[in-house]
Design a protein around this motif. Structure first.
Motif, short mmCIF file in Angstrom:
data_model
loop_
_atom_site.label_atom_id
_atom_site.label_comp_id
_atom_site.label_asym_id
_atom_site.label_seq_id
_atom_site.Cartn_x
_atom_site.Cartn_y
_atom_site.Cartn_z
N ALA A 116 0.90 -1.16 0.01
CA ALA A 116 0.01 -0.06 -0.05
C ALA A 116 0.89 1.33 -0.16
CB ALA A 116 -0.83 -0.12 1.11
N PRO A 117 0.46 2.43 -0.64
CA PRO A 117 1.16 3.46 -0.77
C PRO A 117 1.32 4.24 0.57
CG PRO A 117 -0.83 3.80 -1.91
CD PRO A 117 -0.88 2.38 -1.47
N ARG A 125 0.39 7.77 -5.34
CA ARG A 125 0.30 6.33 -5.02
C ARG A 125 0.74 5.64 -6.30
NH1 ARG A 125 -4.80 4.42 -7.65
NH2 ARG A 125 -4.85 2.75 -6.16
N GLN A 126 0.54 6.22 -7.57
CA GLN A 126 1.03 5.42 -8.46
C GLN A 126 2.62 5.22 -8.48
OE1 GLN A 126 -1.03 5.33 -12.38
NE2 GLN A 126 -2.34 7.17 -11.55
N VAL A 127 3.27 6.39 -8.42
CA VAL A 127 4.71 6.54 -8.37
C VAL A 127 5.26 5.69 -7.28
CG1 VAL A 127 6.80 7.91 -8.09
CG2 VAL A 127 4.58 8.67 -9.63
N GLU A 128 4.78 5.71 -5.98
CA GLU A 128 5.12 5.13 -4.72
C GLU A 128 4.98 3.53 -4.82
OE1 GLU A 128 4.27 4.87 -0.05
OE2 GLU A 128 2.99 6.31 -1.19
N VAL A 129 3.79 2.92 -5.59
CA VAL A 129 3.69 1.72 -5.88
C VAL A 129 4.75 1.21 -6.82
CG1 VAL A 129 2.19 -0.08 -6.78
CG2 VAL A 129 1.31 1.58 -5.02
N PHE A 130 5.06 2.02 -7.73
CA PHE A 130 6.05 1.57 -8.80
C PHE A 130 7.39 1.74 -8.35
CE2 PHE A 130 8.96 2.55 -12.34
CZ PHE A 130 8.79 1.93 -13.02
N GLY A 173 8.38 1.94 -4.86
CA GLY A 173 8.54 1.77 -3.54
C GLY A 173 8.49 2.94 -2.64
N SER A 174 8.25 2.92 -1.61
CA SER A 174 8.04 4.08 -0.37
C SER A 174 9.31 4.86 -0.24
CB SER A 174 7.45 3.51 0.79
OG SER A 174 6.28 2.97 0.54
N ALA A 175 10.54 4.22 -0.02
CA ALA A 175 11.80 4.76 0.07
C ALA A 175 12.24 5.66 -0.88
CB ALA A 175 12.77 3.67 0.45
N ARG A 176 11.97 5.20 -2.40
CA ARG A 176 12.43 5.95 -3.51
C ARG A 176 11.44 7.15 -3.76
NH1 ARG A 176 13.98 0.50 -5.27
NH2 ARG A 176 15.73 0.47 -5.92
N PHE A 177 10.23 6.90 -3.52
CA PHE A 177 9.13 7.76 -3.43
C PHE A 177 9.58 8.99 -2.55
CE2 PHE A 177 5.40 9.64 -1.60
CZ PHE A 177 4.86 10.25 -2.80
N LEU A 178 9.72 8.87 -1.23
CA LEU A 178 10.09 9.70 -0.20
C LEU A 178 11.34 10.39 -0.76
CD1 LEU A 178 9.31 7.89 3.13
CD2 LEU A 178 7.99 9.84 1.97
N LEU A 203 15.87 6.80 -11.60
CA LEU A 203 16.59 5.98 -10.62
C LEU A 203 15.37 5.26 -9.87
CD1 LEU A 203 19.08 8.68 -9.27
CD2 LEU A 203 19.59 6.79 -10.99
N LEU A 204 14.12 5.64 -10.24
CA LEU A 204 13.08 4.99 -9.50
C LEU A 204 12.66 3.61 -9.84
CD1 LEU A 204 10.54 8.26 -9.48
CD2 LEU A 204 12.21 7.27 -7.69
N LYS A 205 13.09 3.12 -10.96
CA LYS A 205 12.76 1.64 -11.40
C LYS A 205 13.46 0.75 -10.36
CE LYS A 205 12.55 3.26 -16.33
NZ LYS A 205 13.09 2.93 -17.55
N ARG A 206 12.64 -0.24 -10.04
CA ARG A 206 13.14 -1.38 -9.21
C ARG A 206 13.86 -2.21 -10.22
NH1 ARG A 206 9.59 -2.34 -4.59
NH2 ARG A 206 7.82 -1.06 -4.72
N PRO A 207 14.87 -3.05 -9.62
CA PRO A 207 15.75 -3.78 -10.34
C PRO A 207 14.79 -4.93 -10.88
CG PRO A 207 16.41 -3.68 -7.92
CD PRO A 207 15.18 -3.06 -8.02
N ALA A 208 15.21 -5.15 -12.37
CA ALA A 208 14.55 -6.10 -13.26
C ALA A 208 14.31 -7.35 -12.52
CB ALA A 208 15.10 -6.24 -14.58
N GLN A 209 13.22 -8.20 -12.63
CA GLN A 209 12.82 -9.39 -12.32
C GLN A 209 13.30 -10.51 -13.04
OE1 GLN A 209 11.74 -9.87 -8.78
NE2 GLN A 209 12.01 -7.70 -8.64
N PRO A 210 14.04 -11.46 -12.29
CA PRO A 210 14.30 -12.44 -13.60
C PRO A 210 12.97 -13.34 -14.25
CG PRO A 210 14.43 -13.27 -11.59
CD PRO A 210 14.32 -11.80 -11.18
N GLY A 211 13.35 -13.65 -15.41
CA GLY A 211 12.35 -14.33 -16.07
C GLY A 211 11.69 -13.87 -17.05
#
Length: 231
Positions: free
Chosen positions: A19-20, A102-107, A109-114, A223-231
């Protein structure tokens, strides 16, 4: 991102995302402070705005003999974000924050959003101070911080593609063109609100805070993108 990104907060996958909470806490703090101002009266609101607002002359020392404040001047780069100049100013900012935050935070993560949110607020405040170092008018509001979030949203989520452009010999990507269109919408709405609701004698909106925050958002969005998930 080609064609924009999928909305991370819609569809079945949204149930698995956190949740954001950071966006919600910021909304609660801003609304709570404004309600306190309304309950305590205009004099209290003016005092709080000066104590916690970002007064450029306090930062630069350009004016001697300013009233003391219990809030250290450097800390006002943060505290000014949570103060607003009335219900209309608050409502405009909170609607935009609720929409894109909320969309940016969910995408991201809360730490990067803050990080993005506060970096935008600080950058916007710093640019406002640089442009008017002798001003004794407190800069208040989350507009700079939200401008940064809005810039990131425009780059990451907008679905409408834009053609690249060239300006003064510089190549501008389609994503940046799209972000600039969103910036024009955001600043335009802020200006219309100021014209419609500011009373004579009030200061106008701190336009450089918007610009500084938006530029910070453009720089930090990659810099906001989370690390790419494998697969």
């Amino acid at each position: 991102m080609e064609g924009g990104a999928s909305d991370p907060v819609s569809g079945p996958a949204a149930r698995a995302l956190p949740a954001p909470w950071a966006t919600r806490i910021i909304l609660i703090l801003c609304v709570g402070i404004e309600l306190l101002n309304l309950l305590m009266g205009e004099g209290f609101a003016r005092t709080i705005s000066y104590m916690g607002g970002l007064v450029p002359a306090r930062i630069t020392g350009a004016v001697v003999g300013l009233p003391d404040s219990p809030v250290p001047a450097p800390l006002t780069f943060i505290t000014h974000i949570f103060l607003h100049g009335g219900p209309v100013h608050l409502a405009m900012n909170m609607v935009f924050l609720a929409w894109v935050g909320r969309q940016v935070e969910v995408f991201a993560g809360s730490a990067r959003f803050l990080l993005l949110f506060f970096a935008g607020g600080i950058a916007g405040g710093a640019l406002q101070v640089a442009i008017g170092p002798g001003s004794v008018v407190p800069v208040i509001g989350a507009s700079g911080a939200i401008s940064a979030v809005f810039a990131a949203y425009a780059l990451l989520f907008a679905r409408t593609g834009e053609d690249p452009a060239t300006f003064l010999g510089l190549h501008i990507s389609g994503e940046t063109v799209r972000a600039l269109r969103y910036a024009a919408l955001w600043v335009g709405l802020q200006l219309l609100t100021a014209v419609a609701f500011n009373t004579p004698g009030q200061s106008g909106i701190a336009i450089w805070a918007h610009i500084g925050g938006f530029l910070a958002g453009l720089l930090l969005a990659p810099l906001l993108k989370r690390p790419a998930q494998p697969g």
